[in-house]
Design an enzyme around this catalytic site. Structure first.
Site, PDB file in Angstrom:
ATOM      1  N   CYS A  89       0.855  -1.191   0.000  1.00  0.00           N
ATOM      2  CA  CYS A  89       0.000   0.000   0.000  1.00  0.00           C
ATOM      3  C   CYS A  89       0.887   1.234   0.000  1.00  0.00           C
ATOM      4  CB  CYS A  89      -0.875  -0.018   1.257  1.00  0.00           C
ATOM      5  SG  CYS A  89      -1.952   1.406   1.409  1.00  0.00           S
ATOM      6  N   HIS A 131      -8.928  -3.939  -1.867  1.00  0.00           N
ATOM      7  CA  HIS A 131      -7.981  -3.132  -1.097  1.00  0.00           C
ATOM      8  C   HIS A 131      -8.402  -1.653  -1.086  1.00  0.00           C
ATOM      9  CE1 HIS A 131      -3.701  -2.071   0.116  1.00  0.00           C
ATOM     10  NE2 HIS A 131      -4.189  -0.899  -0.266  1.00  0.00           N
TER      11      HIS A 131
HETATM   12 NI    NI Z   1      -3.644   1.055  -0.039  1.00  0.00          NI
END
Ligand code: NI
Length: 164
Positions: A89, A131
Protein backbone atom coordinates in the site's frame (compact mmCIF):
# COMPACT_ATOMS: atom_id res chain seq x y z
CA UNK A 1 -3.51 18.83 -12.25
CA UNK A 2 -1.15 18.32 -9.41
CA UNK A 3 0.41 15.64 -7.31
CA UNK A 4 -1.11 15.25 -3.87
CA UNK A 5 0.67 14.26 -0.72
CA UNK A 6 0.08 10.61 0.19
CA UNK A 7 -0.84 10.09 3.84
CA UNK A 8 0.95 7.28 5.63
CA UNK A 9 -0.15 4.84 8.31
CA UNK A 10 -0.50 6.59 11.64
CA UNK A 11 -2.42 9.47 10.07
CA UNK A 12 -5.90 9.22 11.64
CA UNK A 13 -7.62 10.15 8.36
CA UNK A 14 -6.75 6.69 7.02
CA UNK A 15 -8.94 5.10 9.70
CA UNK A 16 -12.07 7.14 9.06
CA UNK A 17 -15.04 6.12 6.94
CA UNK A 18 -15.67 8.22 3.82
CA UNK A 19 -18.87 9.99 2.84
CA UNK A 20 -20.48 9.25 -0.52
CA UNK A 21 -20.15 11.69 -3.41
CA UNK A 22 -23.54 13.24 -4.08
CA UNK A 23 -22.76 15.30 -7.16
CA UNK A 24 -19.80 15.88 -9.41
CA UNK A 25 -18.23 19.29 -9.04
CA UNK A 26 -15.23 20.91 -10.70
CA UNK A 27 -13.38 20.46 -7.42
CA UNK A 28 -14.18 16.74 -7.35
CA UNK A 29 -13.09 16.35 -10.99
CA UNK A 30 -9.77 17.98 -10.16
CA UNK A 31 -9.39 15.66 -7.19
CA UNK A 32 -9.93 12.60 -9.43
CA UNK A 33 -7.43 13.82 -12.02
CA UNK A 34 -4.92 14.52 -9.25
CA UNK A 35 -5.49 11.04 -7.81
CA UNK A 36 -4.81 9.42 -11.19
CA UNK A 37 -1.64 11.48 -11.58
CA UNK A 38 -0.50 10.79 -8.00
CA UNK A 39 -1.09 7.03 -8.42
CA UNK A 40 0.93 6.99 -11.63
CA UNK A 41 3.75 9.06 -10.16
CA UNK A 42 3.97 6.76 -7.12
CA UNK A 43 3.82 3.67 -9.35
CA UNK A 44 0.84 2.35 -7.41
CA UNK A 45 -1.92 0.13 -8.78
CA UNK A 46 -4.59 2.00 -6.87
CA UNK A 47 -5.30 5.01 -4.73
CA UNK A 48 -8.25 5.95 -2.54
CA UNK A 49 -9.31 9.51 -1.68
CA UNK A 50 -8.51 9.27 2.06
CA UNK A 51 -4.90 8.50 1.09
CA UNK A 52 -4.71 12.06 -0.19
CA UNK A 53 -6.63 13.40 2.81
CA UNK A 54 -10.15 13.54 1.36
CA UNK A 55 -12.92 11.57 3.12
CA UNK A 56 -15.01 10.83 0.03
CA UNK A 57 -15.87 7.50 -1.55
CA UNK A 58 -13.58 7.74 -4.59
CA UNK A 59 -10.96 5.22 -5.70
CA UNK A 60 -8.80 4.92 -8.81
CA UNK A 61 -7.17 1.71 -10.02
CA UNK A 62 -4.74 0.82 -12.79
CA UNK A 63 -3.23 -2.66 -12.52
CA UNK A 64 -1.75 -2.98 -16.02
CA UNK A 65 -0.38 0.49 -16.76
CA UNK A 66 -2.98 0.92 -19.50
CA UNK A 67 -6.51 0.89 -18.15
CA UNK A 68 -7.40 3.39 -15.45
CA UNK A 69 -10.67 2.93 -13.63
CA UNK A 70 -12.47 5.51 -11.53
CA UNK A 71 -14.95 4.27 -8.93
CA UNK A 72 -17.30 6.62 -7.12
CA UNK A 73 -19.37 5.28 -4.20
CA UNK A 74 -18.31 1.71 -5.06
CA UNK A 75 -19.69 -1.46 -3.50
CA UNK A 76 -18.85 -5.08 -4.00
CA UNK A 77 -22.16 -6.76 -4.77
CA UNK A 78 -20.92 -10.29 -5.45
CA UNK A 79 -17.77 -12.21 -4.72
CA UNK A 80 -16.48 -15.64 -5.56
CA UNK A 81 -13.50 -17.84 -4.77
CA UNK A 82 -10.34 -16.96 -2.92
CA UNK A 83 -6.81 -15.80 -3.69
CA UNK A 84 -3.93 -15.51 -1.25
CA UNK A 85 -1.00 -13.32 -2.11
CA UNK A 86 1.18 -10.38 -1.21
CA UNK A 87 -0.21 -6.90 -0.99
CA UNK A 88 1.34 -3.52 -0.40
CA UNK A 89 0.00 0.00 0.00
CA UNK A 90 1.30 3.47 -0.85
CA UNK A 91 0.29 4.48 2.69
CA UNK A 92 2.44 1.71 4.20
CA UNK A 93 5.67 2.28 2.29
CA UNK A 94 8.32 -0.43 2.09
CA UNK A 95 6.11 -3.20 3.49
CA UNK A 96 4.24 -6.18 2.11
CA UNK A 97 1.99 -8.75 3.71
CA UNK A 98 -0.04 -11.76 2.71
CA UNK A 99 -3.78 -11.18 2.39
CA UNK A 100 -6.57 -13.50 1.31
CA UNK A 101 -9.15 -11.87 -0.95
CA UNK A 102 -11.94 -13.07 -3.24
CA UNK A 103 -10.70 -14.29 -6.65
CA UNK A 104 -13.59 -12.56 -8.42
CA UNK A 105 -15.78 -9.62 -7.50
CA UNK A 106 -18.65 -7.78 -9.09
CA UNK A 107 -18.54 -4.06 -8.42
CA UNK A 108 -21.29 -1.48 -8.64
CA UNK A 109 -20.20 2.16 -8.72
CA UNK A 110 -20.68 5.50 -10.44
CA UNK A 111 -18.34 6.75 -13.14
CA UNK A 112 -16.94 10.27 -13.38
CA UNK A 113 -20.22 11.41 -15.01
CA UNK A 114 -22.09 10.01 -11.98
CA UNK A 115 -23.59 7.28 -14.17
CA UNK A 116 -23.98 3.83 -12.56
CA UNK A 117 -22.03 0.90 -13.93
CA UNK A 118 -21.21 -2.63 -12.95
CA UNK A 119 -17.93 -4.37 -13.56
CA UNK A 120 -16.59 -7.84 -12.99
CA UNK A 121 -12.98 -8.16 -11.92
CA UNK A 122 -10.72 -11.07 -11.17
CA UNK A 123 -7.18 -11.72 -10.02
CA UNK A 124 -5.11 -8.63 -9.33
CA UNK A 125 -7.91 -6.27 -10.39
CA UNK A 126 -10.30 -7.95 -7.91
CA UNK A 127 -7.62 -7.68 -5.20
CA UNK A 128 -7.09 -3.99 -5.98
CA UNK A 129 -10.83 -3.30 -5.79
CA UNK A 130 -11.07 -4.96 -2.36
CA UNK A 131 -7.98 -3.13 -1.10
CA UNK A 132 -9.04 0.32 -2.35
CA UNK A 133 -12.68 0.01 -1.26
CA UNK A 134 -11.50 -1.03 2.21
CA UNK A 135 -9.67 2.32 2.36
CA UNK A 136 -13.05 4.04 1.89
CA UNK A 137 -14.23 2.31 5.06
CA UNK A 138 -11.16 3.38 6.99
CA UNK A 139 -9.50 0.00 6.76
CA UNK A 140 -5.89 -0.74 5.86
CA UNK A 141 -4.74 -4.11 4.53
CA UNK A 142 -2.45 -4.44 7.55
CA UNK A 143 -5.51 -5.40 9.63
CA UNK A 144 -6.13 -8.36 7.27
CA UNK A 145 -2.60 -9.67 6.93
CA UNK A 146 -1.87 -13.31 7.68
CA UNK A 147 1.55 -13.70 9.24
CA UNK A 148 4.10 -10.91 9.62
CA UNK A 149 4.25 -7.65 7.74
CA UNK A 150 7.53 -7.90 5.85
CA UNK A 151 9.95 -5.17 4.92
CA UNK A 152 10.72 -5.05 1.23
CA UNK A 153 14.46 -5.12 0.73
CA UNK A 154 16.73 -5.54 -2.24
CA UNK A 155 17.72 -8.98 -0.92
CA UNK A 156 14.20 -10.30 -0.71
CA UNK A 157 13.39 -9.01 -4.19
CA UNK A 158 16.48 -10.76 -5.49
CA UNK A 159 15.51 -14.00 -3.71
CA UNK A 160 12.03 -13.76 -5.13
CA UNK A 161 13.47 -13.42 -8.62
CA UNK A 162 15.72 -16.43 -8.07
CA UNK A 163 12.72 -18.45 -6.95
CA UNK A 164 11.05 -17.42 -10.20
NI1 NI B 1 -3.64 1.06 -0.04
Amino acid sequence: MALREIRVQGDPILEKACRPVEKMTARMETLIQDMLETMEDAEGVGLAAPQVGILRKIAVINVDGENSYVFINPEIIEQEGEQTGDEGCLSVPGKVGTVTRPEKVKVRALNIHMEPFEMEAEGLLARACCHEFDHLNGMLYTSKVTGPLRTVTYETEEEAEQEG
